[in-house]
Design a protein around this motif. Structure first.
Motif, PDB file in Angstrom:
ATOM      1  N   VAL A   1     -37.327  37.271  37.543  1.00 12.55           N
ATOM      2  CA  VAL A   1     -37.700  36.275  38.540  1.00 12.55           C
ATOM      3  C   VAL A   1     -38.531  35.220  37.810  1.00 12.55           C
ATOM      4  N   LEU A   2     -38.126  33.950  37.920  1.00  7.22           N
ATOM      5  CA  LEU A   2     -38.837  32.873  37.239  1.00  7.22           C
ATOM      6  C   LEU A   2     -39.454  31.910  38.237  1.00  7.22           C
ATOM      7  N   GLU A   3     -40.577  31.332  37.846  1.00  6.22           N
ATOM      8  CA  GLU A   3     -41.176  30.195  38.542  1.00  6.22           C
ATOM      9  C   GLU A   3     -41.224  29.057  37.544  1.00  6.22           C
ATOM     10  N   GLY A   4     -40.322  28.134  37.700  1.00  8.67           N
ATOM     11  CA  GLY A   4     -40.194  27.097  36.680  1.00  8.67           C
ATOM     12  C   GLY A   4     -39.719  27.729  35.382  1.00  8.67           C
ATOM     13  N   GLN A   5     -40.516  27.554  34.323  1.00  2.71           N
ATOM     14  CA  GLN A   5     -40.159  28.147  33.033  1.00  2.71           C
ATOM     15  C   GLN A   5     -40.971  29.402  32.736  1.00  2.71           C
ATOM     16  N   ARG A   6     -41.763  29.823  33.698  1.00  3.49           N
ATOM     17  CA  ARG A   6     -42.568  31.034  33.495  1.00  3.49           C
ATOM     18  C   ARG A   6     -41.921  32.239  34.188  1.00  3.49           C
ATOM     19  N   ILE A   7     -42.072  33.382  33.551  1.00  4.79           N
ATOM     20  CA  ILE A   7     -41.488  34.610  34.066  1.00  4.79           C
ATOM     21  C   ILE A   7     -42.474  35.262  35.033  1.00  4.79           C
ATOM     22  N   LYS A   8     -42.073  35.386  36.281  1.00  7.48           N
ATOM     23  CA  LYS A   8     -42.937  35.947  37.309  1.00  7.48           C
ATOM     24  C   LYS A   8     -42.824  37.470  37.360  1.00  7.48           C
ATOM     25  N   GLU A   9     -41.602  37.981  37.174  1.00 12.26           N
ATOM     26  CA  GLU A   9     -41.379  39.423  37.219  1.00 12.26           C
ATOM     27  C   GLU A   9     -40.202  39.762  36.327  1.00 12.26           C
ATOM     28  N   ALA A  10     -40.265  40.947  35.706  1.00 15.79           N
ATOM     29  CA  ALA A  10     -39.207  41.339  34.780  1.00 15.79           C
ATOM     30  C   ALA A  10     -38.986  42.836  34.825  1.00 15.79           C
ATOM     31  N   ARG A  11     -37.736  43.216  34.700  1.00 17.63           N
ATOM     32  CA  ARG A  11     -37.368  44.623  34.565  1.00 17.63           C
ATOM     33  C   ARG A  11     -36.321  44.734  33.461  1.00 17.63           C
ATOM     34  N   ILE A  12     -36.533  45.687  32.572  1.00 14.44           N
ATOM     35  CA  ILE A  12     -35.629  45.892  31.445  1.00 14.44           C
ATOM     36  C   ILE A  12     -35.331  47.378  31.323  1.00 14.44           C
ATOM     37  N   ALA A  13     -34.057  47.712  31.238  1.00 11.59           N
ATOM     38  CA  ALA A  13     -33.650  49.095  30.978  1.00 11.59           C
ATOM     39  C   ALA A  13     -32.642  49.098  29.836  1.00 11.59           C
ATOM     40  N   LEU A  14     -32.642  50.187  29.082  1.00 15.03           N
ATOM     41  CA  LEU A  14     -31.792  50.299  27.904  1.00 15.03           C
ATOM     42  C   LEU A  14     -30.864  51.502  28.007  1.00 15.03           C
ATOM     43  N   GLY A  15     -29.676  51.362  27.440  1.00 12.45           N
ATOM     44  CA  GLY A  15     -28.731  52.455  27.326  1.00 12.45           C
ATOM     45  C   GLY A  15     -28.193  52.535  25.907  1.00 12.45           C
ATOM     46  N   GLY A  16     -27.597  53.664  25.571  1.00 14.86           N
ATOM     47  CA  GLY A  16     -26.998  53.836  24.259  1.00 14.86           C
ATOM     48  C   GLY A  16     -27.967  54.155  23.148  1.00 14.86           C
ATOM     49  N   VAL A  17     -29.257  53.997  23.409  1.00 12.96           N
ATOM     50  CA  VAL A  17     -30.270  54.217  22.365  1.00 12.96           C
ATOM     51  C   VAL A  17     -31.258  55.311  22.741  1.00 12.96           C
ATOM     52  N   ALA A  18     -31.145  55.881  23.934  1.00 12.24           N
ATOM     53  CA  ALA A  18     -32.158  56.813  24.422  1.00 12.24           C
ATOM     54  C   ALA A  18     -31.509  58.042  25.059  1.00 12.24           C
ATOM     55  N   THR A  19     -32.305  59.088  25.196  1.00 14.94           N
ATOM     56  CA  THR A  19     -31.814  60.354  25.742  1.00 14.94           C
ATOM     57  C   THR A  19     -31.752  60.358  27.266  1.00 14.94           C
ATOM     58  N   LYS A  20     -32.206  59.291  27.914  1.00 18.06           N
ATOM     59  CA  LYS A  20     -32.084  59.094  29.356  1.00 18.06           C
ATOM     60  C   LYS A  20     -32.044  57.591  29.595  1.00 18.06           C
ATOM     61  N   PRO A  21     -31.634  57.136  30.772  1.00 15.89           N
ATOM     62  CA  PRO A  21     -31.724  55.704  31.062  1.00 15.89           C
ATOM     63  C   PRO A  21     -33.168  55.254  30.850  1.00 15.89           C
ATOM     64  N   TRP A  22     -33.379  54.269  29.982  1.00 18.69           N
ATOM     65  CA  TRP A  22     -34.704  54.008  29.422  1.00 18.69           C
ATOM     66  C   TRP A  22     -35.296  52.728  29.986  1.00 18.69           C
ATOM     67  N   ARG A  23     -36.367  52.847  30.728  1.00 15.75           N
ATOM     68  CA  ARG A  23     -37.070  51.686  31.275  1.00 15.75           C
ATOM     69  C   ARG A  23     -38.128  51.239  30.276  1.00 15.75           C
ATOM     70  N   ALA A  24     -38.045  49.976  29.837  1.00 16.89           N
ATOM     71  CA  ALA A  24     -38.960  49.421  28.835  1.00 16.89           C
ATOM     72  C   ALA A  24     -40.145  48.764  29.542  1.00 16.89           C
ATOM     73  N   VAL A  25     -41.028  49.573  30.093  1.00 16.73           N
ATOM     74  CA  VAL A  25     -42.111  49.086  30.963  1.00 16.73           C
ATOM     75  C   VAL A  25     -43.094  48.201  30.190  1.00 16.73           C
ATOM     76  N   GLU A  26     -43.458  48.597  28.989  1.00 20.36           N
ATOM     77  CA  GLU A  26     -44.415  47.802  28.215  1.00 20.36           C
ATOM     78  C   GLU A  26     -43.839  46.431  27.878  1.00 20.36           C
ATOM     79  N   ALA A  27     -42.560  46.388  27.569  1.00 15.80           N
ATOM     80  CA  ALA A  27     -41.902  45.115  27.279  1.00 15.80           C
ATOM     81  C   ALA A  27     -41.870  44.229  28.521  1.00 15.80           C
ATOM     82  N   GLU A  28     -41.631  44.828  29.677  1.00 12.55           N
ATOM     83  CA  GLU A  28     -41.629  44.064  30.929  1.00 12.55           C
ATOM     84  C   GLU A  28     -42.989  43.397  31.154  1.00 12.55           C
ATOM     85  N   ARG A  29     -44.037  44.172  30.961  1.00 11.21           N
ATOM     86  CA  ARG A  29     -45.390  43.631  31.184  1.00 11.21           C
ATOM     87  C   ARG A  29     -45.697  42.475  30.247  1.00 11.21           C
TER      88      ARG A  29
END
Length: 331
Positions: free
Chosen positions: A250-278
């Motif tokens: 979710v963006l406001e102008g050019q700034r990121i207001k909210e973000a969610r990132i998940a990874l596959g193929g590299v982890a032993t479960k569906p991987w939520r990258a919480v620190e990267a989102e923050r």
């Protein structure tokens, strides 16, 4: 050939009752994973409980904005549903990149959540594998561990990746899994549904014995969000991910207001990258930011003899997805 009992359930309560007891008992829906593994003698069923007659075929919007999906909804129907395409495009994209049309027509929502690993050592029925035979070891750690083996969430007991594309998108969206068991119905947060291997890799899900998945309920979509699924693989059809990412922004102008990132193929479960989102939130969109965030997402990665390339590939699949989603802001 191994013999097994077959029963057909007409209600969730009856299915649970039939699946509760001694021996290995499994629910049969589309069977796209289960039947393969039964034929390979990896899953040695004493009883199969056919649940295809259960009333779990609806996709229903809820009053709070969430979307409730029956466990028997096929992957094809889910990906093509207007509400999914409109409100959760990342999910539709992930499913359509996940398998052949024939498999999507048979595979179910609940079955997708229950997919088992594609590790060759697990599936060959002979090699040391703690998932298949607890305490036997993990042949993959010192073996061929290039494509379907993880660099995140591994342990000295198991390094197999979770195979689902759909589940990566669901991890980014957020959801609850509703299950029914002998003690009644309960909800499990999607982030807690798949378990890390740790010292008990044979426990892959937070299900109790005999529990049946009845619904998957997606969180309400973020207002004004944009999303995409990017999958990198050896070939572009019918191939499991070497690395994939599901991104919701979710963006406001050019700034990121909210973000969610998940990874596959590299982890032993569906991987939520919480620190990267923050690290993205509140920042102005830029390629440099994305590269730094991608490095943060993979900072705990541990490479094995043949899959070290997955660390920079995991970074790339995040950076490229973020770049493409914000191409207008970066121009």
């Amino acid at each position: 050939m191994r013999t097994f009992d077959y029963q057909r359930a007409s209600s969730p309560a009856q299915a649970v009752s039939q699946a509760t007891g001694d021996g290995q008992r499994f629910y049969l829906a589309g069977g796209t994973t289960l039947l393969d593994l039964v034929k390979l003698d990896v899953m040695q069923a004493d009883q199969l409980v056919d649940i295809n007659r259960l009333d779990l075929l609806k996709i229903e919007p809820l009053s709070d904005g969430r979307l409730r999906i029956g466990a028997l909804v096929s992957n094809t129907e889910l990906a093509q549903h207007p509400l999914v395409r409109d409100r959760y495009p990342v999910l539709a994209e992930a499913i359509l990149q996940g398998a052949s049309t024939a498999l999507r027509n048979k595979a179910t929502t609940g079955g997708n959540l229950m997919q088992r690993v594609r590790c060759n050592y697990f599936r060959d029925g002979l090699s040391a594998c703690n998932k298949r035979e607890p305490g036997s070891g993990c042949a993959a750690i010192d073996g061929l561990n290039r494509s379907v083996h993880a660099v995140l969430g591994t342990s000295d007991q198991c390094i197999a990746t979770h195979p689902s594309d759909m589940c990566v998108a669901v991890a980014a969206i957020g959801a609850q899994v509703t299950v029914q068991g002998a003690k009644g119905s309960r909800d499990i947060g999607f982030a807690d549904f798949h378990l890390l291997p740790g010292q008990t890799p044979w426990r892959e899900h937070a299900l109790e014995s005999g529990e049946l998945i009845t619904h998957l309920t997606l969180d309400a979509p973020l207002p004004g969000s944009r999303s995409a699924y990017l999958k990198l693989r050896d070939r572009t059809s019918y191939q499991f991910a070497l690395a994939s990412s599901a991104v919701v922004l979710v963006l406001e102008g050019q700034r990121i207001k909210e973000a969610r990132i998940a990874l596959g193929g590299v982890a032993t479960k569906p991987w939520r990258a919480v620190e990267a989102e923050r690290a993205l939130v509140g920042q102005q969109a830029s390629l440099d930011l994305y590269q730094r965030v991608a490095q943060l997402a993979m900072k705990e990665a541990k490479a094995y003899s043949h899959n070290a390339f997955k660390i920079p590939l995991g970074q790339q699949v995040i950076t490229r997805n973020l770049r493409d989603l914000t191409a207008k802001e970066l121009a």
